[in-house]
Design an enzyme around this catalytic site. Structure first.
Site, PDB file in Angstrom:
ATOM      1  N   ALA A 152      -2.254   2.923  -4.113  1.00  0.00           N
ATOM      2  CA  ALA A 152      -1.223   2.835  -3.080  1.00  0.00           C
ATOM      3  C   ALA A 152      -0.232   1.743  -3.428  1.00  0.00           C
ATOM      4  O   ALA A 152      -0.496   0.892  -4.277  1.00  0.00           O
ATOM      5  CB  ALA A 152      -1.880   2.546  -1.732  1.00  0.00           C
ATOM      6  N   ASP A 153       0.885   1.768  -2.731  1.00  0.00           N
ATOM      7  CA  ASP A 153       1.844   0.679  -2.832  1.00  0.00           C
ATOM      8  C   ASP A 153       2.648   0.622  -1.542  1.00  0.00           C
ATOM      9  O   ASP A 153       2.775   1.626  -0.836  1.00  0.00           O
ATOM     10  CB  ASP A 153       2.772   0.841  -4.025  1.00  0.00           C
ATOM     11  CG  ASP A 153       3.454  -0.482  -4.361  1.00  0.00           C
ATOM     12  OD1 ASP A 153       2.752  -1.384  -4.874  1.00  0.00           O
ATOM     13  OD2 ASP A 153       4.645  -0.634  -4.058  1.00  0.00           O
TER      14      ASP A 153
END
Length: 191
Positions: A94-95
């Site tokens: 994720a980011d």
């Protein structure tokens, strides 16, 4: 061997029919999986996030989550942890970025930059844009998406900003601010 220690040392107590690897050092992401009752291990990606640039923040968070997945998969392959007939394994990467006043805010590079970010949110609003990419290491199938949330803030007093920054967590989160933090959550008007 270092990877095995990293993987073995981060298990929760639940069982499932598949294995989950969380490709993130984020405490919030760990907490989410724990609260959902999943067993998982943590393996982080060693990438230069600043070398990956995109015009739109939505494209940036997707590109970064994909790059993290690619780096972790390569690392697992080199270490011999990816096997053709192994238990189904899902890698979650994720980011997140924050967009404020038209500027993309990633993790601050310094306490001064964190202060600038947080002061910019005070009495205003920002958009939090996050991505999640799930890679099935057994089948090679990968799916991902991004989501956006608008956050509105009350005025944040300078002494609160100073306390949060002195604590040090601001340098490890996108935009320099954790909305759930006990010092800052009273100043979040709405999400």
């Amino acid at each position: 061997m270092e990877l095995e220690k990293e993987i073995e040392g981060k298990m929760t107590s639940c069982n499932s029919s598949f294995k989950i690897i969380l490709g993130s050092s984020s405490l919030a992401r760990r907490q989410i999986l724990n609260e959902m009752g999943y067993e998982f291990t943590v393996v982080t990606a060693d990438i230069d996030e600043k070398s990956i640039r995109k015009d739109k923040p939505e494209e940036l968070v997707m590109a970064l989550a994909e790059a993290k997945a690619n780096a972790i998969i390569e690392r697992l392959r080199i270490e011999g942890h990816v096997e053709e007939d192994a238990q189904a394994t899902l890698l979650i990467t994720a980011d997140t970025v924050v967009v404020s006043n038209g500027m993309v805010r990633e993790k601050p590079n310094s306490k001064e930059e964190a202060r600038e970010f947080i002061k910019g949110y005070s009495g205003g609003h920002a958009a939090v844009i996050g991505s999640v990419v799930v890679s099935n290491l057994t089948t090679g199938i990968r799916k991902g998406a991004w989501e956006k949330a608008e956050v509105y803030f009350h005025e944040i007093p300078d002494e609160i900003i100073d306390s949060v920054i002195d604590e040090g967590s601001t340098l490890h989160v996108a935009g320099g601010l954790t909305l759930e933090h006990p010092l800052t959550s009273p100043f979040v008007e709405a999400v």
